[in-house]
Design a protein around this motif. Structure first.
Motif, mmCIF file in Angstrom:
data_model
loop_
_atom_site.group_PDB
_atom_site.id
_atom_site.type_symbol
_atom_site.label_atom_id
_atom_site.label_comp_id
_atom_site.label_asym_id
_atom_site.label_seq_id
_atom_site.Cartn_x
_atom_site.Cartn_y
_atom_site.Cartn_z
ATOM 1 N N TYR A 10 65.186 45.560 17.873
ATOM 2 C CA TYR A 10 65.672 45.179 16.545
ATOM 3 C C TYR A 10 66.548 46.266 15.935
ATOM 4 O O TYR A 10 67.692 46.022 15.530
ATOM 5 N N VAL A 14 70.827 45.953 15.957
ATOM 6 C CA VAL A 14 71.433 45.825 14.629
ATOM 7 C C VAL A 14 72.301 47.046 14.321
ATOM 8 O O VAL A 14 73.440 46.919 13.865
ATOM 9 N N GLU A 48 68.125 37.306 13.627
ATOM 10 C CA GLU A 48 68.491 38.002 12.395
ATOM 11 C C GLU A 48 69.748 37.318 11.863
ATOM 12 O O GLU A 48 70.747 37.195 12.584
ATOM 13 N N GLU A 158 63.869 43.217 7.776
ATOM 14 C CA GLU A 158 64.131 42.061 8.625
ATOM 15 C C GLU A 158 64.517 40.874 7.753
ATOM 16 O O GLU A 158 63.896 40.595 6.742
ATOM 17 N N ALA A 161 68.864 42.759 7.388
ATOM 18 C CA ALA A 161 69.147 44.030 8.047
ATOM 19 C C ALA A 161 70.631 44.380 8.049
ATOM 20 O O ALA A 161 71.002 45.540 7.877
ATOM 21 N N GLU A 329 63.116 34.604 7.128
ATOM 22 C CA GLU A 329 64.365 35.060 7.757
ATOM 23 C C GLU A 329 64.150 35.937 8.984
ATOM 24 O O GLU A 329 64.960 36.799 9.299
ATOM 25 N N THR A 330 63.052 35.703 9.689
ATOM 26 C CA THR A 330 62.804 36.404 10.947
ATOM 27 C C THR A 330 61.856 35.569 11.791
ATOM 28 O O THR A 330 61.131 34.715 11.263
#
Length: 437
Positions: A10, A14, A48, A158, A161, A329-330
């Protein structure tokens, strides 16, 4: 400017993608060949919002590359970020084997001045171990190549991000030399043209800042959950209490929302790790131990409400769960309340039907056929005896209560995030239970 990022989880993916978006040439490195092959094909291993589009664009334009070979790119980069995992050991302390493995490979292969920056969340003192490991490898080679180590903890939420990375409220960088400071300043300047919010510290302070920040936020959550539980006993409304104390400028309103416990990849792990760091120094983190205890209890509070409602007899009941990820949202279910609820409900003899907008596959991976997987939120409540909301996804906020009432065996709702209006939902004929109300 050329950089490498080791670890395409993650944080690494990102970070690398956002650096590339700002015109920096980024090589993302991972020992997992399958993951790198997938990324080369444009397949993103995590969910994401906005990430997939950004990865594909920067890969297509040549600023973002993926490889399993760190050695091959070291001569071309100025900075290497270590963003590998630091999973908790059985005792809760952070496992540094992957961090030190990166340091060893770095020391074995650098041929010019390069900075190794730790992006992973690591205990205070890790940089000393990283530096010693690099130096040991250079000594084995009989080389005296200059290098620096630095600490640059991430503060990514998360689900938000990319925004957090592209428009940070602050960037914390721990350094030991002016040369490292100058190079890190150059790296972050494009992100902070209007307001250069880089906080330079010594390395131990930078390492501590990340743990302290997450532990403070976790403390606020557990404090409000404790207050919420007391509110129920004395007849107060925790929403009114939250607004009242949040209006105090010394306190503020953020992270004062009670619910059914926090989860995810950061708060639980970082609280445990900070407690263990203190124990190794002979100090007892009394507050954080209580924070952890409250949170573990809070994850089962909705199950206890269900038990009370059904007089301790849940066998044969069908319970619908809305939300599986630890937050909206994850698709991340690490330490998620849903896992505790599924386990408790299954052991109590319930049939469990679940729905989450993006975490269904992750749930299948974790619990298999222990639950029934609904096609959508309304399919989940069909013939259900109770609806339990665990994750406050936007699509759950204004459901068609008329459809839900007709679909359920009994119209009863357990709101683990306090997102519904109690008077409105009870007027529609539902029995409604929340947290702290």
């Amino acid at each position: 400017m050329n950089i490498a990022i080791v670890g395409t989880g993650y944080v690494g993916l990102v970070s690398g993608t956002c650096f590339a978006e700002m015109g920096i040439n980024v090589t993302c490195v991972d020992v997992n060949e399958e993951k790198i092959d997938s990324l080369l094909k444009g397949q993103i291993p995590i969910y994401e919002p906005g990430l997939e589009e950004m990865v594909l664009r920067n890969s297509r334009e040549g600023r973002l590359k993926f490889t399993i070979n760190l050695r091959a790119c070291l001569d071309d980069v100025d900075i290497v970020f270590s963003a590998v995992g630091t999973p908790p050991d059985e005792d809760g302390s952070a496992d540094l084997q992957y961090v030190l493995a990166v340091a060893r490979e770095f020391g074995q292969n650098i041929n010019k001045y390069t900075i190794l920056v730790t992006k992973s969340t690591v205990p205070v003192g890790t940089a000393k171990k990283v530096k010693a490991t690099i130096q040991e490898e250079l000594c084995k080679r009989g080389m005296n190549i200059p290098f620096d180590v630095a600490s640059n903890p991430e503060f990514l939420k998360e689900g938000a991000a990319i925004k957090d990375f592209m428009s940070p409220d602050r960037v914390v960088v721990g350094v030991e030399s002016e040369k490292a400071k100058e190079l890190m300043t150059k790296l972050y300047r494009p992100f902070l043209l209007n307001n250069f919010r880089v906080i330079f510290t010594d390395i131990p302070s930078a390492e501590m800042i990340k743990y302290a920040a997450n532990s403070m936020l976790a403390t606020r959550i557990s404090f409000m959950n404790d207050i919420a539980n007391l509110c129920e006993l004395v007849g107060a409304d925790v929403n009114m209490v939250r607004k009242g104390i949040g209006a105090d400028s010394r306190i503020g309103s953020k992270f004062l929302y009670p619910g059914c416990g926090y989860g995810g990849s950061c708060f639980p792990k970082d609280v445990k790790a900070l407690i263990k760091t203190a124990e190794k120094e002979g100090y007892n983190m009394r507050v954080l131990k209580a924070v952890e205890e409250v949170n573990e209890y809070q994850k089962s509070i909705l199950f206890e409400k269900l038990e009370r409602y059904y007089n301790d007899d849940l066998r044969g009941k069908t319970v619908a769960l809305w939300g599986l990820a630890f937050k909206p949202e994850t698709d991340d279910m690490r330490e998620a309340t849903a896992l505790i609820m599924i386990d408790l409900l299954s052991k109590a003899g319930c049939k469990v039907k679940v729905f989450d907008p993006v975490a269904m596959e992750e749930c299948r991976r974790r619990v298999g056929n222990l639950v029934d997987y609904a096609n959508d939120m309304y399919d989940a409540v069909l013939n259900a005896d109770a609806l339990v909301l665990l994750t406050e996804w936007k699509q759950f906020r204004l459901p068609s209560w008329g459809v839900i009432k007709k679909s359920m065996n009994e119209p009863v709702v357990f709101d683990g995030r306090n997102i519904y209006d109690a008077s409105e939902i009870t007027e529609l004929g539902f029995k409604y239970f929340a947290v702290g109300r």
